[in-house]
Design a protein around this motif. Structure first.
Motif, PDB file in Angstrom:
ATOM      1  N   GLU A  10     -11.486   8.154   2.848  1.00 44.01           N
ATOM      2  CA  GLU A  10     -11.701   9.269   3.780  1.00 44.01           C
ATOM      3  C   GLU A  10     -10.404   9.866   4.330  1.00 44.01           C
ATOM      4  O   GLU A  10     -10.339  11.069   4.565  1.00 44.01           O
ATOM      5  CB  GLU A  10     -12.557   8.802   4.961  1.00 44.01           C
ATOM      6  N   SER A  11      -9.394   9.018   4.537  1.00 43.97           N
ATOM      7  CA  SER A  11      -8.186   9.526   5.203  1.00 43.97           C
ATOM      8  C   SER A  11      -7.501  10.666   4.430  1.00 43.97           C
ATOM      9  O   SER A  11      -6.945  11.573   5.071  1.00 43.97           O
ATOM     10  CB  SER A  11      -7.199   8.395   5.497  1.00 43.97           C
ATOM     11  N   PRO A  12      -7.528  10.678   3.075  1.00 48.76           N
ATOM     12  CA  PRO A  12      -6.911  11.832   2.388  1.00 48.76           C
ATOM     13  C   PRO A  12      -7.578  13.163   2.751  1.00 48.76           C
ATOM     14  O   PRO A  12      -6.913  14.194   2.813  1.00 48.76           O
ATOM     15  CB  PRO A  12      -7.132  11.515   0.896  1.00 48.76           C
ATOM     16  N   LEU A  13      -8.877  13.113   3.026  1.00 50.37           N
ATOM     17  CA  LEU A  13      -9.588  14.351   3.387  1.00 50.37           C
ATOM     18  C   LEU A  13      -9.103  14.862   4.748  1.00 50.37           C
ATOM     19  O   LEU A  13      -8.932  16.063   4.942  1.00 50.37           O
ATOM     20  CB  LEU A  13     -11.109  14.107   3.429  1.00 50.37           C
TER      21      LEU A  13
ATOM     22  N   VAL B   7      -0.231  14.268   1.704  1.00 50.10           N
ATOM     23  CA  VAL B   7      -1.595  14.633   1.272  1.00 50.10           C
ATOM     24  C   VAL B   7      -2.003  13.941  -0.036  1.00 50.10           C
ATOM     25  O   VAL B   7      -3.086  13.357  -0.112  1.00 50.10           O
ATOM     26  CB  VAL B   7      -1.749  16.166   1.166  1.00 50.10           C
ATOM     27  N   PRO B   8      -1.162  13.964  -1.080  1.00 49.92           N
ATOM     28  CA  PRO B   8      -1.630  13.348  -2.341  1.00 49.92           C
ATOM     29  C   PRO B   8      -1.541  11.821  -2.379  1.00 49.92           C
ATOM     30  O   PRO B   8      -2.019  11.216  -3.330  1.00 49.92           O
ATOM     31  CB  PRO B   8      -0.690  13.957  -3.395  1.00 49.92           C
ATOM     32  N   ASP B   9      -0.927  11.204  -1.362  1.00 49.65           N
ATOM     33  CA  ASP B   9      -0.787   9.743  -1.373  1.00 49.65           C
ATOM     34  C   ASP B   9      -2.149   9.058  -1.283  1.00 49.65           C
ATOM     35  O   ASP B   9      -3.068   9.543  -0.612  1.00 49.65           O
ATOM     36  CB  ASP B   9       0.071   9.272  -0.185  1.00 49.65           C
TER      37      ASP B   9
ATOM     38  N   ALA C 230      -5.861  14.969  10.732  1.00 48.11           N
ATOM     39  CA  ALA C 230      -5.246  13.717  11.188  1.00 48.11           C
ATOM     40  C   ALA C 230      -4.180  13.296  10.197  1.00 48.11           C
ATOM     41  O   ALA C 230      -4.263  13.623   9.011  1.00 48.11           O
ATOM     42  CB  ALA C 230      -6.311  12.623  11.301  1.00 48.11           C
ATOM     43  N   VAL C 231      -3.165  12.603  10.714  1.00 48.62           N
ATOM     44  CA  VAL C 231      -2.145  12.037   9.820  1.00 48.62           C
ATOM     45  C   VAL C 231      -2.280  10.517   9.859  1.00 48.62           C
ATOM     46  O   VAL C 231      -2.704   9.951  10.865  1.00 48.62           O
ATOM     47  CB  VAL C 231      -0.709  12.458  10.217  1.00 48.62           C
TER      48      VAL C 231
END
Lengths: 72, 188
Positions: free
Chosen positions: B40-43, B19-21, B50-51
């Motif tokens: 967007e992907s961290p959200l 998550v924090p990456d 989604a991973v």
């Protein structure tokens, strides 16, 4: 919203998969019941790529754990 | 088709982002896809929608030079007995417990992109092959299809790799939904 090269942008959201109705649903079911098989050559390539990336994933996860352990 | 032996000989690794990456920089030639991985992907990870996996050099701890990424989530393909959405909605409003839907489990590739410097090396096909086998080699929960929300420029790539459009409703949209039947990988 962000500014990128003087333009306002925002990544599109990942689209939801819709429910299929009518002809779309019938076509989907018909295709699902068809028997298709990939060639031996394609199967060999898929398996080789799977093993290759799986190896990368295992190495990546091991490295991550190692770094976490060092940090702790 | 070029074999990925040149990729195999490098020190590339694949890592699932936590998550924090964050990914510091990425350019696949499409601003929208770049924006997805950078912002967007961290959200999606935070909300567990989604991973995201990144392909990168083993010493790239800060994700400054990733080669490619792909995002996966759970999905399903549902089919209805009804001819159209209006008839279905009218029915389901009257009979809440009778959805008359049949659903098939699927995994969705939300986004997949390769850095411009790695184009032409079949990295995208390699990752796609991996995803196909990943969900059949150790199918823990049942997964019949791989779906993808494909950018229009990438549709020929997915068609070459055995995907077909779900329907024609999104034919003129910037992205189209395609699917691959994992039963196609079965041996006789």
């Amino acid at each position: 919203m962000r500014i990128y090269k003087n333009k306002k942008i925002m990544a599109r959201p990942i689209k939801e998969t819709p429910i299929l109705y009518g002809e779309d649903a019938r076509r989907f079911v018909a295709r699902m019941q068809e028997k298709r098989r990939i060639s031996q050559e394609e199967r060999a390539r898929i398996n080789a790529n799977y093993e290759l990336v799986l190896g990368m994933l295992k190495r990546g996860e091991a490295l991550k754990q190692q770094r976490h352990a060092t940090a702790v | 088709m070029q074999q990925p032996s040149d990729i195999a000989s490098t020190s590339l690794i694949v890592v699932k982002l936590d998550v924090p990456d964050t990914v510091k920089s990425f350019d696949c030639g499409d601003e929208d896809l770049n924006d997805f991985i950078l912002h967007e992907s961290p959200l999606y990870r935070k909300e567990k929608l989604a991973v995201t996996y990144v392909l990168k050099e083993a010493d790239d701890i800060a994700n400054e030079h990733i080669t490619a990424f792909f995002s996966l989530s759970n999905d399903r393909i549902s089919i209805s007995d009804f001819d159209n959405k209006t008839k279905y909605n009218r029915f389901s409003r009257r009979f809440n417990n009778h959805k008359r839907l049949k659903s098939y489990p699927a995994a969705k590739i939300g986004r997949l992109a390769v850095h411009v410097s790695a184009k032409g090396m079949n990295v995208g096909s390699m990752l796609l092959d991996f995803i196909k086998r990943y969900f059949t080699a150790d199918n823990k929960t049942g997964c019949r299809f791989i779906t993808v929300d494909a950018y229009s420029a990438a549709i020929p790539f997915y068609l070459r790799n055995g995907f077909v459009p779900l329907n024609d409703d999104d034919i003129d949209e910037p992205t189209r939904l395609l699917y691959f039947d994992l039963n196609d990988l079965d041996e006789d």
